[in-house]
Design a protein around this motif. Structure first.
Motif, PDB file in Angstrom:
ATOM      1  N   HIS A  46      62.194  55.590 -24.410  1.00  0.00           N
ATOM      2  CA  HIS A  46      61.353  55.709 -25.618  1.00  0.00           C
ATOM      3  C   HIS A  46      62.021  56.648 -26.632  1.00  0.00           C
TER       4      HIS A  46
ATOM      5  N   ASP B 211      52.510  58.025 -23.592  1.00  0.00           N
ATOM      6  CA  ASP B 211      52.068  56.640 -23.467  1.00  0.00           C
ATOM      7  C   ASP B 211      51.213  56.439 -22.235  1.00  0.00           C
TER       8      ASP B 211
ATOM      9  N   HIS C 274      61.813  55.249 -18.221  1.00  0.00           N
ATOM     10  CA  HIS C 274      60.989  54.695 -19.301  1.00  0.00           C
ATOM     11  C   HIS C 274      60.846  55.618 -20.528  1.00  0.00           C
TER      12      HIS C 274
ATOM     13  N   ASP D 171      56.006  50.002 -26.185  1.00  0.00           N
ATOM     14  CA  ASP D 171      57.049  49.521 -25.277  1.00  0.00           C
ATOM     15  C   ASP D 171      57.967  48.457 -25.885  1.00  0.00           C
TER      16      ASP D 171
ATOM     17  N   THR E 145      51.981  54.438 -19.150  1.00  0.00           N
ATOM     18  CA  THR E 145      52.564  54.391 -17.828  1.00  0.00           C
ATOM     19  C   THR E 145      54.074  54.287 -17.886  1.00  0.00           C
TER      20      THR E 145
HETATM   21 FE    FE Z   1      55.774  53.243 -22.751  1.00  0.00          FE
END
Ligand code: FE
Ligand code: ZN
Ligand code: ZN
Length: 762
Positions: free
Chosen positions: A499, A519, A495, A745, A521
């Motif tokens: 980003h 961020d 994740h 996200d 999670t």
């Molecule tokens: Fe995120």
């Protein structure tokens, strides 16, 4: 000397009046030839005297229509074919040819242009008060197109037959509506209907619009079929109407956007820069977050419940003739929010709206022009004279994000929250419109349709698929099924890695990059929940170089809604069980003893290094212990409270290990002590923000990489972003933040594409 040129133009050159412009330019230069839309470009052949051809090329480059973007223009000389007859040169617009690979060459939906606005307001015009007025410079595009090349039969206007007057305009090279595909008028185009939720018609045409306006003025909630989906509108000046909308929509406190009639009204409620004015009136016409003016101001009074305890207001101007006419009729600012319940997707067709908005809307103002795909309103803000897109949809999707070079075709399915999907085509990445959180079956359905829509629309067979590393995400599981049925590789991109890659892609950064992805999670490969990551990235290589020390999250996902849980976990981790007496006011005795007993059993709760949860915990220590109604609410509250004049900072020492671990023990103790000493929360909040900016600087100095990226949902926090950017820039780092795709996200799908591109290349 006569000369013939074959010209290929790539970029956004369809649906923006490009062929009519070419026709006029060629005809006025006395050239013969033709122009045609192809799936991936516009193709032109011109023939005539040498100077006239050169002059035509100049105009093509420099005088093209305002909404067109030329990315590439190739011209080659070919043998002449026409006998030169300067008296009557024939230049034709040929009908479009499909066939070539589809390329993103079409524009997004465009807000009403000034010429069309003038027409709908002038009683003598045949389109006076007509809600579906548009021209080559404005109107629906992405929301009504079913295929490429862009032509009326491949739009949802196909079912309306042009009247002779519209046909004349459409065929006349001198008309503003020459080849305007969604051309319509009151005689031949779409029309309005006002329905009860049962589907029964209340009124039609002008009466429908007037009755809807009367209902809104009386406090009703009316669902309207906007450009890319149903919206809910209500009187924004009425506390009761807004509260009713919140109750029915199950959206207790999350800010709602308002639509104001004109710039004067915007200026009356909000502080507004020149740049912000330009954005509001741009063809994209997004919802712009503006700083509210304090106190009572002029005749425009927005109810407090529109954006409770929030110094900003999400504002937009009417972006379609329907909105303009409605706002003019209502004569008040209106709430204009997506037509859905809580986190469900927006409804796009009338029967769906009747079912799903029953119990929310009192009436439905709809029409018979079909919406092909959902396109929500975009949300942006201006920061230091640049635009930052927070939710990317109407006006921006599907404008491609260019990559540094050609790439294999990758489909990325995005993240679980604030989902978007993306597809790379050549050197471009098309990031689809905002889908939303994938927490319910309706959203999942929209997500899957968004994927098949991109793939089918651009007629691309992806060579690989990219998804998140989290095995339980519905998007991951769908990606697994697709990879299996298409027999292509699946790449799982962590994740926070995605980003940072998103920012790298957006800025076409080359060479090593230090990326901060802060961020709420993200699934970490080590079994903890990541969220305060500093990653060192160089092409396909990446390494986690710093993060906060992890702390237990009592109740896991529940903690995102309850900042007090994050605070309890943080206290327990850093100051031990004896410190948790502070938490006795936040829980009942039995709740607290159950949680403490559970905390003593290691590994019962997930551990996290999430920056979002640290924000929640600090907000709770500062008194914001009630349950939040959306993720980030407590963190936002903390940001808004901060005293920007405060320069002191708490300290977060870094360990010497790799990855370096930031220790918050001193920070937590200092917050508690400051609270006990009666230091104002505004200063505590500022010291906390300053501590995080210092932390970023410490990490950057340790790593020593000149290019630094700030991304992740926490960098939608304006104060944090400003402070971190200032610290880092002052120390000589080049700092990049996300602009054209969200730092949250919504930007993940773009990063996943780049992650997979690297892996395919290996
Ligand atoms: Fe995120
Ligand atoms: Zn127009
Ligand atoms: Zn007509």
């Amino acid at each position: 000397m006569a000369r013939r040129l074959a010209i290929t133009v790539r970029g956004i050159v369809q649906g923006v009046g490009f062929r009519p412009f070419v026709h006029n330019a060629a005809t006025s230069a006395g050239l013969s030839g033709w122009v045609v839309n192809q799936s991936d470009c516009v193709h032109i052949e011109v023939e005539g005297p040498d100077e006239a051809v050169t002059c035509f090329l100049d105009r093509l480059r420099n005088e093209h229509p305002p909404q067109a973007t030329i990315n590439q223009l190739d011209a080659v000389s070919i043998p002449c074919v026409d006998a030169p007859t300067p008296a009557e040169p024939a230049f034709a617009i040929r009908s479009s040819t499909a066939g070539a690979a589809h390329r993103p060459t079409l524009p997004p939906d465009l807000a009403t242009c000034s010429a069309c606005l003038h027409e709908i307001k002038s009683a003598s015009e045949r389109r006076y008060a007509y809600p579906f007025t548009n021209c080559t410079n404005c109107g629906p595009r992405w929301s009504i197109i079913t295929g490429l090349p862009y032509d009326r039969p491949r739009t949802s206007m196909d079912s309306f037959e042009m009247c002779s007057e519209c046909r004349d305009e459409y065929d006349s090279p001198l008309d503003r509506r020459f080849h305007a595909q969604p051309i319509a008028c009151p005689h031949c185009g779409p029309s309005l209907q006002l329905l009860e939720l049962t589907g029964v018609t209340r009124a039609e045409g002008k009466e429908a619009l007037q009755a809807a306006a009367v209902a809104v003025r009386a406090g009703a909630i009316v669902a309207i079929k906007g450009l890319g989906g149903f919206q809910l509108i209500a009187d924004a000046t009425s506390q009761r109407a807004v509260q009713r909308l919140r109750r029915r929509k199950q959206r207790p406190r999350k800010p709602l956007a308002v639509m104001l009639p004109d710039m004067q009204a915007v200026d009356a409620c909000c502080h507004l820069s020149r740049f912000e004015q330009t954005q509001l009136t741009s063809p994209q016409a997004p919802i712009l977050l503006l700083k509210r003016r304090q106190g009572v101001h002029g005749s425009v009074l927005i109810a407090d419940s529109v954006a409770p305890a929030n110094p900003y207001l999400g504002v937009m101007l009417p972006n379609t003739p329907l909105h303009t006419l409605l706002v003019t009729e209502i004569k008040r600012p209106i709430i204009c929010t997506s037509g859905n319940r809580a986190e469900e997707p927006m409804a796009i067709d009338t029967s769906e709206a009747c079912t799903r908005l029953a119990g929310i809307a009192d009436l439905i103002l709809t029409h018979n022009r079909e919406i092909v795909r959902p396109v929500d309103d975009s949300v942006c803000r201006a920061d230091d004279g640049t635009l930052q897109i927070l939710r990317r949809a109407r006006g921006y999707a599907p404008v491609p994000v260019p990559l540094a070079g050609p790439a294999p075709s990758i489909l990325a399915v995005g993240s679980h929250l604030k989902n978007t999907v993306a597809l790379s085509i050549g050197a471009d990445v098309v990031v689809g419109a905002h889908v939303g959180d994938l927490d319910n079956t309706l959203s999942l359905d929209v997500h899957r349709r968004a994927i098949s829509d991109l793939v089918n629309f651009f007629d691309v067979q992806p060579e690989a698929i990219a998804c998140d590393l989290h095995p339980d995400y519905a998007s991951t599981q769908h990606a697994e099924r697709l990879a299996h049925s298409w027999n292509v590789p699946l790449f799982r991109i962590q994740h926070h890695h995605a980003h940072v890659l998103s920012a790298i892609a957006e800025h076409s950064l080359k060479g090593p990059v230090l990326g901060f992805a802060w961020d709420g999670t993200g699934y970490g490969p080590d079994g903890t929940i990541w969220g305060s990551e500093a990653l060192s990235i160089d092409g396909p290589q990446w390494q986690r170089v710093a993060h906060l020390r992890t702390f237990p999250l009592p109740g896991g996902d529940q903690a995102a809604r309850e900042p007090r849980r994050s605070a309890l976990g943080l206290l327990y981790e850093y100051l031990g069980a004896e410190s948790t007496g502070i938490a006795s006011g936040w829980f009942t005795d039995s709740e607290l003893s159950t949680l403490l007993a559970a905390l003593q059993r290691q590994q019962l709760f997930p551990r996290t290094s999430s920056m979002g949860r640290l924000f929640d915990a600090i907000a709770a220590l500062c008194g914001a212990t009630e349950t939040v109604s959306f993720e980030g609410e407590a963190a936002m509250g903390l940001e808004y409270l901060a005293d920007e004049a405060e320069t002191a900072a708490y300290s977060i020492p870094l360990s010497d290990s790799l990855p370096a671990v930031g220790d918050c023990q001193g920070l937590v103790q200092a917050v508690i002590d400051d609270r006990a000493r009666g230091v104002p929360i505004a200063r505590i909040s500022a010291r906390f923000h300053n501590a995080l900016a210092d932390l970023a600087l410490q990490v950057a100095c340790r790593v020593g990489c000149p290019q630094v990226v700030l991304t992740g949902g926490c960098f939608q926090n304006r104060l944090l972003t400003r402070r971190a950017r200032a610290c880092l820039s002052e120390a000589g780092f080049e700092v990049y933040t996300q602009r054209s795709v969200p730092a949250g996200d919504g930007g993940i799908s773009l990063g996943q594409v780049l992650g997979a591109v690297y892996q395919v290349g290996e």
